[in-house]
Design an enzyme around this catalytic site. Sequence first.
Site, PDB file in Angstrom:
ATOM      1  N   TYR A 152       0.864  -1.187   0.000  1.00 37.80           N
ATOM      2  CA  TYR A 152       0.000   0.000   0.000  1.00 37.80           C
ATOM      3  C   TYR A 152       0.896   1.232   0.000  1.00 37.80           C
ATOM      4  O   TYR A 152       1.847   1.324   0.766  1.00 37.80           O
ATOM      5  CB  TYR A 152      -0.905   0.012   1.235  1.00 37.80           C
ATOM      6  CG  TYR A 152      -1.785   1.240   1.344  1.00 37.80           C
ATOM      7  CD1 TYR A 152      -2.872   1.424   0.491  1.00 37.80           C
ATOM      8  CD2 TYR A 152      -1.529   2.223   2.295  1.00 37.80           C
ATOM      9  CE1 TYR A 152      -3.685   2.559   0.593  1.00 37.80           C
ATOM     10  CE2 TYR A 152      -2.339   3.356   2.404  1.00 37.80           C
ATOM     11  CZ  TYR A 152      -3.413   3.511   1.557  1.00 37.80           C
ATOM     12  OH  TYR A 152      -4.211   4.632   1.653  1.00 37.80           O
ATOM     13  N   ASP A 247       9.423   3.060  -0.842  1.00 38.96           N
ATOM     14  CA  ASP A 247       8.410   3.710  -0.019  1.00 38.96           C
ATOM     15  C   ASP A 247       8.670   3.307   1.427  1.00 38.96           C
ATOM     16  O   ASP A 247       8.280   2.225   1.870  1.00 38.96           O
ATOM     17  CB  ASP A 247       7.010   3.309  -0.477  1.00 38.96           C
ATOM     18  CG  ASP A 247       5.934   3.966   0.380  1.00 38.96           C
ATOM     19  OD1 ASP A 247       6.286   4.706   1.321  1.00 38.96           O
ATOM     20  OD2 ASP A 247       4.743   3.725   0.110  1.00 38.96           O
ATOM     21  N   LYS A 275       4.935   9.352   8.499  1.00 41.02           N
ATOM     22  CA  LYS A 275       4.700   8.775   9.832  1.00 41.02           C
ATOM     23  C   LYS A 275       5.697   9.266  10.899  1.00 41.02           C
ATOM     24  O   LYS A 275       5.528  10.350  11.420  1.00 41.02           O
ATOM     25  CB  LYS A 275       4.654   7.249   9.743  1.00 41.02           C
ATOM     26  CG  LYS A 275       3.457   6.780   8.860  1.00 41.02           C
ATOM     27  CD  LYS A 275       3.162   5.312   8.974  1.00 41.02           C
ATOM     28  CE  LYS A 275       2.177   4.824   7.925  1.00 41.02           C
ATOM     29  NZ  LYS A 275       0.795   4.759   8.357  1.00 41.02           N
TER      30      LYS A 275
HETATM   31  N1  PLP Z   1       3.084   4.340   2.036  1.00 43.18           N
HETATM   32  C1  PLP Z   1       3.076   3.426   3.008  1.00 43.18           C
HETATM   33  C2  PLP Z   1       4.105   2.328   3.000  1.00 43.18           C
HETATM   34  C3  PLP Z   1       2.118   3.491   4.019  1.00 43.18           C
HETATM   35  O1  PLP Z   1       2.108   2.568   4.986  1.00 43.18           O
HETATM   36  C4  PLP Z   1       1.168   4.541   4.004  1.00 43.18           C
HETATM   37  C5  PLP Z   1       0.124   4.639   5.048  1.00 43.18           C
HETATM   38  O2  PLP Z   1      -0.161   3.739   5.795  1.00 43.18           O
HETATM   39  C6  PLP Z   1       1.222   5.468   2.963  1.00 43.18           C
HETATM   40  C7  PLP Z   1       2.196   5.347   2.006  1.00 43.18           C
HETATM   41  C8  PLP Z   1       0.249   6.590   2.890  1.00 43.18           C
HETATM   42  O3  PLP Z   1       0.511   7.530   3.908  1.00 43.18           O
HETATM   43  P1  PLP Z   1      -0.641   8.506   4.421  1.00 43.18           P
HETATM   44  O4  PLP Z   1      -1.655   7.653   5.101  1.00 43.18           O
HETATM   45  O5  PLP Z   1       0.080   9.450   5.344  1.00 43.18           O
HETATM   46  O6  PLP Z   1      -1.185   9.201   3.223  1.00 43.18           O
END
Ligand code: PLP
Length: 437
Positions: A152, A247, A275
Site C-alpha cells: 500500500y 516507499d 509517519k
Molecule cells: N506508504 C506506506 C508504506 C504506508 O504505509 C502509508 C500509510 O499507511 C502510505 C504510504 C500513505 O501515507 P498517508 O496515510 O500518510 O497518506
Amino acid sequence: HTMIPNTKHTGAKSLAAFERAKQSLPGGVNSPVRAFQAVGGIPPFIERGEGAYVYDIDGRRYVDYLLSWGPLIAGHAHPDVVKAITDQATRGTSFGAPTEIETQLAEELKQAYPSMELVRMVSSGTEATMSALRVARGYTGRSRIVKFTGCYHGHADSLLIRAGSGVATFGLPDSPGVPSSIAELTLTAPYNDIDRLRMLFEEYGDDIAAVIIEPVAGNMGLVLPQGGFLQAVRDLTLAYDTLLIFDEVMTGFRVSYGGAQGKFGIDPDLTTLGKVIGGGLPVGVYGGKREIMEQVAPSGPIYQAGTLSGNPLAMAAGLATVKLLQVPGAYERLESVSKRLVQGFLNAGKRAHIPVQGHAIGAMYGTFFASEPIVDYDSAKQADAQMYREYFHEMLERGFYFAPSQLESGFVSLAHSDEQVDQTLAAMDDVMQVLAK
Ligand code: PLP
C-alpha cells in the site's frame, strides 16, 4: 466484510459517539480502517494517550500497539515532542515562507538516508508517493510504473491498484473513481517474486518509469523481503534505466534508524518517508538523487507544491522525535520489545495448538494465524481472519490495542515497558487458551 455483532466490549459512550459520528462522517470515521470493519464491533473513541497507553472516552485504558498506525515511536505525548510543538505554536503555526527548521529536519533526514540528496516536505505519505511517481515519470519520460501486490502506498489513482489476472498483469482500479486509463499504466507483480518482475521488464521495460516497493512490506501484515530480493530489484531497475522508489513511509526510522535501505544496504533512486518523521503531525517527504530531484519546481519543471508543506509544528515534532531515536541503544531496545512480543505470540499459539506465524524487525512486527510461512499477499490472505477477529476482541477486552485487521503491522515504541510487555504476553497466552476451546 462480515460484520460480527461484537459490541459487548465497547463502552456506552463510545457506542453513542460512533452513532453520532455516522451522522456527519462517512461510516463515522475519517479513514476507513478506523471503523473496525475487518474485525467487527464498534471502535472505542479515544480521549487521550500517554506513553504506551491510550484511554477511551469510557475511561478504559489500553496498551497501544497501533500507535496511530506507526508515527508514535516515542509513545503518546512524549514531553520532548509536546514541548517542541507548544514552543513552536506560541511563535506561530504556519507562514507559507521558508523557515530554518525545515532545513534542520532535511539535514537529519539526509544524514540518516544518504540516498536522499535533496528532499521535499509534503503533508502525507500519499502526497509523497504520488509526487515521487510524477518525478519518476517526468524525469524518465516514461509512463508505466510497477507496484507489488499487497503493498500500500496511499490512495493516489496510480497506486490504488489491484492485480488483474494473467502473467503480464495490468492493474485494475481498486476503487470506483480511478480511471482504467490510469490503472492500466500500473503493472503489478507478487512481492518476493523476482521472476514475475523480470517478465514485466522483458515486455514493458522500455516504458517503465519506476518500480515502487515497500522494502519491508507492512500493509499485508508484516512481510519480510527474502534474501537477495531487494538487491535483485535494484539490479533489474538499473539494467532498464528505471527508477527504484523505496516507499519507507512506514519502515523509515522504524526497521532501523536508516530504514530498510540502511538495514539491507540498498541504494534507491527515490525514497518516500512519513509517519515517524512527523512525530504524530501530518507529514510526508520525498527525496533522492540530486540530479533527479533538481527537476522539481522551482529548480526544475516538474510541478509540486503545498500551502502547509514543511509546516513548522510538524517539523518541530519530527525533529524532536528523530533526536530521541539518536540516543544510543534506542533500536536495540525497540527490537527487543518487538521480538519478545512475537516470541510470546508464537509460544502461546504453540501451547494452545493453534498454528501461528510471526516475525519482527526493528520496531515493527507481524503476527498471523496461519500454518504456512507468509511471503506475499496470497499467503497473507490465507491467514485465518475469523480467528484474528476473536483474538483481537479478547485482547481489546483485556486492555491491549492491536491493529483492527490481521493484514496490518504491529508497532512498538520507546515507551513500552518490560512490565507492559509481560502483561501483554500473559494475556496472549490466556487468550490463545480461550481460542483453542
Ligand atoms: N506508504 C506506506 C508504506 C504506508 O504505509 C502509508 C500509510 O499507511 C502510505 C504510504 C500513505 O501515507 P498517508 O496515510 O500518510 O497518506
